[in-house]
Write an enzyme that holds these catalytic residues in place. Structure first.
Site, PDB file in Angstrom:
ATOM      1  N   SER A  87      -3.509  -8.415   4.946  1.00  0.00           N
ATOM      2  CA  SER A  87      -3.322  -7.126   5.610  1.00  0.00           C
ATOM      3  C   SER A  87      -3.611  -5.993   4.641  1.00  0.00           C
ATOM      4  CB  SER A  87      -1.918  -7.012   6.203  1.00  0.00           C
ATOM      5  OG  SER A  87      -0.960  -7.492   5.316  1.00  0.00           O
ATOM      6  N   CYS A  88      -3.787  -4.826   5.214  1.00  0.00           N
ATOM      7  CA  CYS A  88      -4.137  -3.611   4.494  1.00  0.00           C
ATOM      8  C   CYS A  88      -3.222  -3.438   3.268  1.00  0.00           C
ATOM      9  CB  CYS A  88      -3.989  -2.427   5.449  1.00  0.00           C
ATOM     10  SG  CYS A  88      -4.584  -0.893   4.764  1.00  0.00           S
ATOM     11  N   PRO A  89      -3.724  -3.100   2.115  1.00  0.00           N
ATOM     12  CA  PRO A  89      -5.103  -2.705   1.813  1.00  0.00           C
ATOM     13  C   PRO A  89      -5.960  -3.840   1.241  1.00  0.00           C
ATOM     14  CG  PRO A  89      -3.732  -2.153  -0.048  1.00  0.00           C
ATOM     15  CD  PRO A  89      -2.828  -2.824   0.982  1.00  0.00           C
TER      16      PRO A  89
ATOM     17  N   ASP B 218      -7.249  -8.266  10.220  1.00  0.00           N
ATOM     18  CA  ASP B 218      -6.459  -7.034  10.214  1.00  0.00           C
ATOM     19  C   ASP B 218      -7.074  -6.007  11.175  1.00  0.00           C
ATOM     20  OD1 ASP B 218      -4.945  -4.821   9.675  1.00  0.00           O
ATOM     21  OD2 ASP B 218      -5.709  -4.509   7.654  1.00  0.00           O
TER      22      ASP B 218
ATOM     23  N   ASP C 104     -10.377   1.421   8.497  1.00  0.00           N
ATOM     24  CA  ASP C 104     -10.444   1.333   7.036  1.00  0.00           C
ATOM     25  C   ASP C 104     -11.867   1.108   6.548  1.00  0.00           C
ATOM     26  OD1 ASP C 104      -7.723   1.616   7.090  1.00  0.00           O
ATOM     27  OD2 ASP C 104      -7.284  -0.486   6.689  1.00  0.00           O
TER      28      ASP C 104
END
Length: 80
Positions: A17-19, A44, A50
């Site tokens: 998941s981010c980042p 994600d 993003d």
């Protein structure tokens, strides 16, 4: 669409998941030569925004995106 794109390297960022998908993408693109293409797969959903903003910020080009069964695929050409 993806069959038209010659991929030089693949990055599996599924389950991250981010980042992390962006960080791994950045590192993979840095290792490519100008003009080469990186295929990134991630699960994600936030990666849609993003990846677009990262590509715009870094000057790299997203050649295409695909979405299938919860997996987002990006084809990123190193232009910078």
């Amino acid at each position: 669409m993806s069959s038209d794109i010659k991929v030089d390297q693949m990055l599996d960022a599924k389950g991250l998941s981010c980042p992390l998908p962006i960080l791994k993408t950045k590192k993979a693109v840095e290792a490519l030569s100008k003009g080469q293409v990186l295929k990134v797969e991630t699960t994600d959903p936030g990666s849609k925004n993003d990846m677009a903003s990262w590509a715009k910020r870094t000057g790299n080009e997203i050649l295409g995106t695909e979405e299938s069964s919860g997996t987002f695929t990006y084809y990123i050409k190193k232009t910078a």
